[in-house]
Design an enzyme around this catalytic site. Sequence first.
Site, PDB file in Angstrom:
ATOM      1  N   HIS A 174       0.858  -1.180   0.000  1.00  0.00           N
ATOM      2  CA  HIS A 174       0.000   0.000   0.000  1.00  0.00           C
ATOM      3  C   HIS A 174       0.894   1.229   0.000  1.00  0.00           C
ATOM      4  O   HIS A 174       2.117   1.124   0.140  1.00  0.00           O
ATOM      5  CB  HIS A 174      -0.960  -0.008   1.189  1.00  0.00           C
ATOM      6  CG  HIS A 174      -0.296   0.060   2.535  1.00  0.00           C
ATOM      7  ND1 HIS A 174       0.475  -0.964   3.043  1.00  0.00           N
ATOM      8  CD2 HIS A 174      -0.282   1.037   3.485  1.00  0.00           C
ATOM      9  CE1 HIS A 174       0.922  -0.633   4.246  1.00  0.00           C
ATOM     10  NE2 HIS A 174       0.480   0.592   4.533  1.00  0.00           N
ATOM     11  N   ASP A 209       5.632   4.782   5.168  1.00  0.00           N
ATOM     12  CA  ASP A 209       6.607   3.865   5.766  1.00  0.00           C
ATOM     13  C   ASP A 209       6.788   2.582   4.960  1.00  0.00           C
ATOM     14  O   ASP A 209       7.633   1.751   5.304  1.00  0.00           O
ATOM     15  CB  ASP A 209       6.222   3.536   7.215  1.00  0.00           C
ATOM     16  CG  ASP A 209       4.826   2.956   7.357  1.00  0.00           C
ATOM     17  OD1 ASP A 209       3.902   3.495   6.724  1.00  0.00           O
ATOM     18  OD2 ASP A 209       4.645   1.978   8.105  1.00  0.00           O
ATOM     19  N   HIS A 244      -6.883  -2.533   6.017  1.00  0.00           N
ATOM     20  CA  HIS A 244      -6.115  -1.416   6.545  1.00  0.00           C
ATOM     21  C   HIS A 244      -6.882  -0.124   6.272  1.00  0.00           C
ATOM     22  O   HIS A 244      -8.008  -0.150   5.767  1.00  0.00           O
ATOM     23  CB  HIS A 244      -4.715  -1.411   5.925  1.00  0.00           C
ATOM     24  CG  HIS A 244      -3.720  -0.575   6.655  1.00  0.00           C
ATOM     25  ND1 HIS A 244      -3.636  -0.553   8.033  1.00  0.00           N
ATOM     26  CD2 HIS A 244      -2.765   0.288   6.206  1.00  0.00           C
ATOM     27  CE1 HIS A 244      -2.668   0.272   8.396  1.00  0.00           C
ATOM     28  NE2 HIS A 244      -2.139   0.800   7.306  1.00  0.00           N
ATOM     29  N   ASP A 253       0.537  -4.333   6.562  1.00  0.00           N
ATOM     30  CA  ASP A 253      -0.326  -3.779   7.608  1.00  0.00           C
ATOM     31  C   ASP A 253      -1.748  -4.312   7.461  1.00  0.00           C
ATOM     32  O   ASP A 253      -2.345  -4.219   6.386  1.00  0.00           O
ATOM     33  CB  ASP A 253      -0.363  -2.256   7.511  1.00  0.00           C
ATOM     34  CG  ASP A 253       0.995  -1.617   7.718  1.00  0.00           C
ATOM     35  OD1 ASP A 253       1.980  -2.353   7.872  1.00  0.00           O
ATOM     36  OD2 ASP A 253       1.063  -0.370   7.723  1.00  0.00           O
TER      37      ASP A 253
END
Length: 310
Positions: free
Chosen positions: A61, A65, A139, A210
């Site tokens: 995604h 980060d 997410h 994530d």
Amino acid sequence: MSLRVTFLGTGGAVPTTERAPSALFVNREGDRLLFDCGEGTQRGMMRFGTGFGIDHLFVSHLHGDHVLGIPGLVQTLGFNDRAEPLTIHCPPGTEDDLHDLVHAVGHDPAFQIRIESVAPGEVALDADGYEVRAFETVHRTKSQGYVLEEDDRPGRFDRPKAEELGVPVGPKFGRLHEGEPVEAEDGSIVEPDQVVGPPRPGRKFVYTADTRPREGTVAVAEDADLLVHDATFADDMEDRARDTAHSTGREAGSVAERAGAKRLALVHISSRYAADASPIRREAREAFDGECLLPDDGDLIEVPFPDADE
């Protein structure tokens, strides 16, 4: 045949002195795959000896980060006179933003970059002996994980049985193992299933990036040899994990346990645990009976075949 996983970045959104943001380097018998590319990824490649020669980059995604290391890595690859194209796989609808990020250094890359979207359930990479598929995650933005799954391998070759049937030692052994009937010394035909056992499964590696825990991940990770799962928080921050669409160590352990995974690696560790992340692993172990790992940046895991102990 090796399958090695190097953890270049095991931290959460905020880097610490010990943990960089997300990046995972997989070397499958010389095929070099990078999963996510957070800030500092190229330095991790130098520091931990993976080299820069990646063949494919899989983006989960577009949170910073997980992707802010891309412009610097692309620039360095150009400085190193890379000529081979680089394919970047990404969730559908993120292609334009990823294109802008690749060009964020202010000029066109020195080599061809292909940006290819892949939807959950689709094959991103169909390679010799394995494939990489995307799967849905939960997410705060469009996101997905990836599973690398190898083809089945030929069954074990029963040499004593082959010799008993009159197959001469030599090339005919290999032909039988590859599924081809051969002629024995007495003129009879020996079929592969007479001397070769049932197919043996290859390895399965799963990277969630994530995500909240979900049943779909349990299904995708069934019998995984290595599951790398979001474990941003410990139980004391369970509400925070839910609010930010991450997982706790215990939740990651529960997914691994229900999936029947053999090993679980906990990643995306929040900076609030910089001094001591052991509660995340301890709580994961309470939910998961398999081998539970809390990798540091630079750790390397060799993924064995499912039947390696037989």
